[in-house]
Motif scaffolding. Structure first.
Motif, PDB file in Angstrom:
ATOM      1  N   SER A   1      17.757  87.570 114.847  1.00  0.00           N
ATOM      2  CA  SER A   1      17.421  88.865 115.460  1.00  0.00           C
ATOM      3  C   SER A   1      17.656  90.028 114.504  1.00  0.00           C
ATOM      4  O   SER A   1      16.845  90.957 114.433  1.00  0.00           O
ATOM      5  CB  SER A   1      18.219  89.067 116.756  1.00  0.00           C
ATOM      6  N   SER A   2      18.745  89.994 113.748  1.00  0.00           N
ATOM      7  CA  SER A   2      19.012  91.090 112.819  1.00  0.00           C
ATOM      8  C   SER A   2      18.012  91.083 111.674  1.00  0.00           C
ATOM      9  O   SER A   2      17.580  92.139 111.207  1.00  0.00           O
ATOM     10  CB  SER A   2      20.436  90.996 112.273  1.00  0.00           C
ATOM     11  N   GLY A   3      17.620  89.887 111.216  1.00  0.00           N
ATOM     12  CA  GLY A   3      16.632  89.819 110.143  1.00  0.00           C
ATOM     13  C   GLY A   3      15.300  90.399 110.557  1.00  0.00           C
ATOM     14  O   GLY A   3      14.647  91.116 109.782  1.00  0.00           O
ATOM     15  N   GLU A   4      14.889  90.115 111.786  1.00  0.00           N
ATOM     16  CA  GLU A   4      13.614  90.652 112.272  1.00  0.00           C
ATOM     17  C   GLU A   4      13.675  92.167 112.439  1.00  0.00           C
ATOM     18  O   GLU A   4      12.708  92.878 112.152  1.00  0.00           O
ATOM     19  CB  GLU A   4      13.248  89.983 113.591  1.00  0.00           C
ATOM     20  N   PHE A   5      14.830  92.665 112.889  1.00  0.00           N
ATOM     21  CA  PHE A   5      14.954  94.124 113.030  1.00  0.00           C
ATOM     22  C   PHE A   5      14.870  94.805 111.672  1.00  0.00           C
ATOM     23  O   PHE A   5      14.157  95.809 111.504  1.00  0.00           O
ATOM     24  CB  PHE A   5      16.276  94.484 113.712  1.00  0.00           C
ATOM     25  N   VAL A   6      15.605  94.288 110.699  1.00  0.00           N
ATOM     26  CA  VAL A   6      15.613  94.905 109.368  1.00  0.00           C
ATOM     27  C   VAL A   6      14.226  94.862 108.749  1.00  0.00           C
ATOM     28  O   VAL A   6      13.773  95.831 108.117  1.00  0.00           O
ATOM     29  CB  VAL A   6      16.648  94.219 108.459  1.00  0.00           C
ATOM     30  N   THR A   7      13.521  93.763 108.924  1.00  0.00           N
ATOM     31  CA  THR A   7      12.165  93.661 108.376  1.00  0.00           C
ATOM     32  C   THR A   7      11.257  94.732 108.974  1.00  0.00           C
ATOM     33  O   THR A   7      10.519  95.418 108.258  1.00  0.00           O
ATOM     34  CB  THR A   7      11.580  92.271 108.660  1.00  0.00           C
ATOM     35  N   ALA A   8      11.310  94.898 110.294  1.00  0.00           N
ATOM     36  CA  ALA A   8      10.476  95.904 110.959  1.00  0.00           C
ATOM     37  C   ALA A   8      10.892  97.316 110.550  1.00  0.00           C
ATOM     38  O   ALA A   8      10.044  98.192 110.330  1.00  0.00           O
ATOM     39  CB  ALA A   8      10.566  95.741 112.476  1.00  0.00           C
ATOM     40  N   ALA A   9      12.199  97.549 110.439  1.00  0.00           N
ATOM     41  CA  ALA A   9      12.689  98.876 110.074  1.00  0.00           C
ATOM     42  C   ALA A   9      12.287  99.239 108.649  1.00  0.00           C
ATOM     43  O   ALA A   9      11.856 100.362 108.377  1.00  0.00           O
ATOM     44  CB  ALA A   9      14.206  98.933 110.228  1.00  0.00           C
ATOM     45  N   ARG A  10      12.409  98.289 107.736  1.00  0.00           N
ATOM     46  CA  ARG A  10      12.029  98.557 106.352  1.00  0.00           C
ATOM     47  C   ARG A  10      10.533  98.851 106.257  1.00  0.00           C
ATOM     48  O   ARG A  10      10.104  99.694 105.479  1.00  0.00           O
ATOM     49  CB  ARG A  10      12.401  97.366 105.467  1.00  0.00           C
ATOM     50  N   ARG A  11       9.743  98.155 107.045  1.00  0.00           N
ATOM     51  CA  ARG A  11       8.298  98.403 107.034  1.00  0.00           C
ATOM     52  C   ARG A  11       8.012  99.821 107.536  1.00  0.00           C
ATOM     53  O   ARG A  11       7.173 100.532 106.980  1.00  0.00           O
ATOM     54  CB  ARG A  11       7.591  97.364 107.894  1.00  0.00           C
ATOM     55  N   ALA A  12       8.695 100.229 108.595  1.00  0.00           N
ATOM     56  CA  ALA A  12       8.478 101.570 109.151  1.00  0.00           C
ATOM     57  C   ALA A  12       8.903 102.666 108.184  1.00  0.00           C
ATOM     58  O   ALA A  12       8.340 103.763 108.198  1.00  0.00           O
ATOM     59  CB  ALA A  12       9.242 101.714 110.472  1.00  0.00           C
ATOM     60  N   LEU A  13       9.890 102.364 107.335  1.00  0.00           N
ATOM     61  CA  LEU A  13      10.405 103.354 106.391  1.00  0.00           C
ATOM     62  C   LEU A  13       9.813 103.205 104.998  1.00  0.00           C
ATOM     63  O   LEU A  13      10.222 103.900 104.076  1.00  0.00           O
ATOM     64  CB  LEU A  13      11.934 103.237 106.296  1.00  0.00           C
ATOM     65  N   GLY A  14       8.878 102.315 104.847  1.00  0.00           N
ATOM     66  CA  GLY A  14       8.314 102.091 103.530  1.00  0.00           C
ATOM     67  C   GLY A  14       9.275 101.398 102.596  1.00  0.00           C
ATOM     68  O   GLY A  14       9.239 101.602 101.384  1.00  0.00           O
ATOM     69  N   GLY A  15      10.162 100.576 103.146  1.00  0.00           N
ATOM     70  CA  GLY A  15      11.100  99.816 102.322  1.00  0.00           C
ATOM     71  C   GLY A  15      12.423 100.501 102.093  1.00  0.00           C
ATOM     72  O   GLY A  15      13.307  99.945 101.447  1.00  0.00           O
ATOM     73  N   ASP A  16      12.608 101.703 102.645  1.00  0.00           N
ATOM     74  CA  ASP A  16      13.829 102.477 102.386  1.00  0.00           C
ATOM     75  C   ASP A  16      14.856 102.230 103.478  1.00  0.00           C
ATOM     76  O   ASP A  16      15.016 103.012 104.413  1.00  0.00           O
ATOM     77  CB  ASP A  16      13.491 103.969 102.314  1.00  0.00           C
TER      78      ASP A  16
END
Length: 215
Positions: A165-180
């Motif tokens: 679950s944490s891996g999926e959240f981080v992946t989605a968050a990084r995508r929304a922030l452009g990797g930041d």
């Protein structure tokens, strides 16, 4: 005399025409410059809004991960407490989940929906781990063993759920922030932070502690 007047009139008309054309060209050039400046100003304002939104999202995501980590730490302490005393642990768990819910609401507000959905999954996963821990802890009344010792398999399943679950959240968050977005850290038995990549999905109950999960 008539020729002189005619020449004078022609000269005057030519001068007026030239002046008019020059004024028209100047007005057109000025208008074009103003339109270009207006476009640049709109683009700058749009970029400023985008930067502000990205920063707001990043702060919200990081706060959510911090609160998730705090919930994981409460869970870790509960899993390895021997013997387990309910009152203090339950109160700590309730407080951790309440602050996590507040951070989750902030994530929903700033969006996007793809990140909010992954955050909801983390919250659900953490809540599920609290319930699982409570079930295991109550399965051995009077025992001096920890919940992790009573049911190592349950602890291992909880760690795999955290990792997913944490891996999926981080992946989605990084995508929304452009990797930041910084990579979340997991807590080892001694409190030292280790990257989630060091926690394999098959981690056993005794070998690994901590890490982003969900409440």
């Amino acid at each position: 005399m008539k020729d002189t007047v005619a020449v004078a009139l022609i000269t005057s008309l030519s001068t007026l025409t030239a002046a008019g054309l020059a004024g028209a060209v100047s007005a057109w050039a000025t208008g074009r410059q103003l339109r270009h400046q207006a476009v640049l100003a709109r683009e700058e304002r749009a970029e400023q809004r985008a930067v502000a939104q990205r920063e707001l999202r990043r702060e919200s995501y990081e706060r959510f991960l911090r609160e998730a980590d705090a919930a994981y730490r409460v869970l870790d302490e509960g899993w390895f407490a021997a013997p387990f005393t309910e009152t203090d642990r339950w109160e700590a768990g309730f407080a951790a989940r309440r602050t996590l819910d507040e951070a989750y609401i902030r994530v929903r507000l700033v969006g996007p929906e793809s990140v909010a959905e992954r955050a909801a999954e983390m919250v659900g996963s953490i809540g599920g781990e609290f319930r699982l821990h409570a079930h295991v802890a109550r399965s051995g009344p009077g025992t001096a063993d920890s919940a992790a010792a009573l049911d190592p398999g349950a602890r291992a399943r909880a760690l795999r759920a955290r990792y997913a679950s944490s891996g999926e959240f981080v992946t989605a968050a990084r995508r929304a922030l452009g990797g930041d977005l910084p990579v979340p850290h997991e807590a080892s038995p001694g409190g030292r932070a280790v990257p989630p990549s060091a926690v394999p999905p098959s981690a056993d109950a005794e070998g690994t502690r901590g890490g982003p999960s969900a409440a």
